[in-house]
Write a protein that holds these residues in place. Sequence first.
Motif, short mmCIF file in Angstrom:
data_model
loop_
_atom_site.label_atom_id
_atom_site.label_comp_id
_atom_site.label_asym_id
_atom_site.label_seq_id
_atom_site.Cartn_x
_atom_site.Cartn_y
_atom_site.Cartn_z
N ALA A 5 8.75 -6.54 4.88
CA ALA A 5 8.05 -6.63 6.15
C ALA A 5 7.38 -7.98 6.32
N ARG A 6 6.64 -8.41 5.35
CA ARG A 6 5.88 -9.63 5.47
C ARG A 6 5.63 -10.12 4.07
N GLY A 10 -2.76 -11.11 0.55
CA GLY A 10 -3.96 -10.49 1.08
C GLY A 10 -3.73 -9.07 1.53
N LEU A 11 -4.61 -8.58 2.39
CA LEU A 11 -4.57 -7.18 2.78
C LEU A 11 -3.97 -7.00 4.17
N ILE A 94 6.21 -3.16 2.57
CA ILE A 94 5.92 -3.77 1.27
C ILE A 94 6.04 -2.70 0.20
N VAL A 96 4.99 -1.14 -2.47
CA VAL A 96 3.98 -0.85 -3.49
C VAL A 96 3.98 0.65 -3.75
N LYS B 280 8.65 2.50 2.99
CA LYS B 280 8.08 2.09 1.70
C LYS B 280 7.82 3.32 0.86
N PRO B 281 7.63 3.16 -0.45
CA PRO B 281 7.40 4.32 -1.30
C PRO B 281 6.08 4.99 -0.93
N TRP B 343 -0.21 1.40 5.08
CA TRP B 343 -0.55 -0.01 4.88
C TRP B 343 0.69 -0.76 4.37
N GLY B 344 0.98 -1.85 5.02
CA GLY B 344 2.11 -2.66 4.58
C GLY B 344 3.45 -2.09 4.95
N GLY B 345 3.45 -1.07 5.81
CA GLY B 345 4.73 -0.48 6.18
C GLY B 345 5.43 -1.25 7.28
N ASN B 346 6.61 -0.77 7.61
CA ASN B 346 7.32 -1.27 8.78
C ASN B 346 7.56 -0.03 9.63
#
Lengths: 365, 561
Positions: A5-6, A10-11, A94, A96, B280-281, B343-346
């Motif tokens: 995605a990016r 950072g957060l 991402i 994680v 994402k997981p 968080w951090g997803g698409n």
Amino acid sequence: MAQQARPRQGLGPGFWPVTVLLAVITAVCDYYVVVTPVTAFLREAASPADQTDELFKFLTFFGVIVMVYTVGYLVYFGIVWRKKTSDPEDTLGIQVHGNFQLELWWTILPTILVIAIGWISVKDWAGIFYAQGGQLAVEAIGYQFGWEFRYPGLANPVADELHLPLGVPTTIHISSRDVIHGFWTPEVRLKQDAVPGLVTTIHITPTEVGTYRIVCSEYCGARHGYMVGKLIIEPKETFTAFLDKQKYAQAHAPKGPSGLPPGVNLASGNASAGQTLFAQKCSACHSLGAFSQKLVGPGLGKIFADSDHPKLVDGAAATPEDAAGIINSGYTGDMGTMPNAKTNGLSNDDIANLVVYLEGVSKGQ
Amino acid sequence: MAVAAPPPSALAEHIHHAPKSFINRYIFTLDHKIIGLQYMIVGSLFFIISGLLAELIRVQLMNSDGRFLSPEHFNELYSVHGSSMVWLVIIPLATGGFGNFVMPLMIGARDVAFPWLNAASFWMFPPAGLILFSSFLVGAPDAGWTEYPPVSLQGPPGTSMWCIAIFLIGISSTLTGINFLVTMLKMRAPGMTFTRMPLFVWAQLATAVLNMVATTALAAALLALFLERTFGIPFYDPSHGGSPVMWQHMFWFYSHPAVYIMILPAFGVISEVLPTFARKPIFGYKMIAFSSIAIALLGFMVWAHHMFTSGMTPWLVLPFMILTFIIAIPTGIKIFSWVATLWGGNIRYTTAMLFAMGFIATFTFGGVTGVFLAAVPADFQEHGTYFVVAHIHYVLFGGSVLGLLAGAYYWFPKMSGRMLNEFWGHVHFWVTFIAFNVTFLPMHWIGLLGMPRRVPVYDPQFTDWNRVASIGSFFLVIGMAIFFINVIWSIKHGKRAGPNPWGARTLEWMTSSPPPYYNFVKVPGVLHMPYEFDQPLPYVGLEPPEQVVSGFKAPMPAGHH
């Protein structure tokens, strides 16, 4: 290869500003939680209401934090991390899998919070159960569908109204004559089930003069919703006067329910009006079958000439005057309890109408 | 739903073919997928009926003076509404419906362990519903879904029918619990260790244990109530030496775990939908899996928190209060993990994703009010009021039902081979989400201020908020009507889905939509966890229909951006 995605740095955009914003929202909401008195919405009639309100505020205070941050991050992540139309179809988030420290913190912090809430709840609970009581002891007895209250020194119970003196620590013993009822006084923030065969006890100390509700909070039959009583908190002198008045009234009450109550003129009764009234006021508890066909009370279809009929009044068959007397005074005995005419909202004319109607039914009209 | 053509490979001879006749294929079937659909169709019918019962309740409560229905009818309505939503809608849909269709596919099995037993479980379900709803003909049960004696001993004849119906559905869910547990323990595809199971399977595992153990207590309680009503054997009537509080203990020993029976499968759905559409997981897989088990175990030890005011030994409330607080911790872990998954997803805003995110918001609110109810002194105000009504609807509607709707949008393409209309799906979500909050949020307030539940009349000071709630509930009907019309329309006219329209990674998407009778041509081997989007597919030995693998890479259907 699918693309991430990016880049991982950072957060993400705006994380800290949003976190601060959520803190501000939380602070504003919790400020109002703290400064707004609960009594602005619901009066406090007796302790422990004040203590329960403090607990309630405490719970709301932390509830606000949980809700604002959960929903806040939900919406914020949902906006910031959405798939942009410019992102290729195979863009990934991402990758994680977790974060040990973070998971540790969101286990530990709620645990501490839960311990704090638990501690305060246990303390408040102890305050309620071991509260000072006993300067005055009254009994609250639920029945289908009303309350009656017994006071020290009074031979007979008083229907529907619980009078309590201001400032006197009082023990209320709660029980039931038939099914489970719930004795709830919203303005005292207390509730205890009235269980047949069991006496439960609460202690309260009235703190504010006024008339409050007693609500049945446990389903108890067809007319559960109509089962309401009054809690009347009055100055000590008024309370003493109330007790004296009751004593006098009970000592001078006519013996038994027999006899035509004053002001009831049976000759003026109207059977069809009685029929309507019966459907509204009586049919939840009484059928028009034989005496033995009991709903809550006995069947009244042949009340004046019923072979099923046990001794209604002194072993004699019932007369219209007796029936009028029972409707007027109510009934308490081995068959249960029936509220009196005042409680049922019946005027003298209503009583006459009902008796004339029942006479007609008995004769098969 | 066409039966997929047998695969071309030489393996074809090892495959069990679907029965040819319609009756054997779709009515008296042993196929877990068809049984799952049967549960869903029957459960949806019951949902519509009991939802409309609730609307009658809301019409009555538009006014404080009860001018619409007699008290007797009103009491019957909410009693049957509650009973059927719990036992005939949410539990059968969550386990029998989604569990049956999805779980065996997810673990790479061809069917459940005991297909005959599975069919037997299903065939107890429609009769249970018919018995419960036909009790209106003789006087339906009127003492709420909890049917506390002694008042339920006086109840209309339908109360005995209620006992029989719930007993029957209890047997059905116990058998389903055993069946599913054995299936999940013994029939996972090679390589699918416990820590590689999809989280929906973990949720079904915890649910199966609860179903198996808890329901027996309810069966005993119901049998005793039935015997007392029919033959006068005094179990509960105190005037003959029975104990009314005993019913409450036995009832809640089942019915509290039942709350988790209803919510855990929804948790499972959310844990599938979020990773798929965030690409994402799942965040903290092990903690989510562990918390399902922790909730299930703790769920057995908190039943008496429904009875804080019931007159049990005073100090006994303390352990139940503390254990109830503790349950908030694993539940919180789940919620925080879900939010962190975003968080951090698409993130792709499909209808399933909207329902999953809506679920997190409303369920969290229900969880917070749950802590309010667990704090004993506060419960003395809240118990038996509209606050409880609001709380239960936030966890059961805002939780279970929104979760199951997320599941419906997510798996409908797998079940039918066609997509639901996403535009109307979005409309359905927003109407439902807003109307839900309009309906149930005010109930907290009027409950705290003094409105008890189960009343056909109320203090006129609550009229305004009751009208707001009623108007909200009418919009809920509109939302659900949109959904059912969408489903019926899409079965025939929806866009073809292909095997994997969402780009998901779990095994059910590795076969055609709808899956063939035998699910997988060859039992697949599992190499690692299901949510690794940057890794190649973790399965070996799949002989999927051609499109599966390519379908995974194919662009999302239009309208999901």
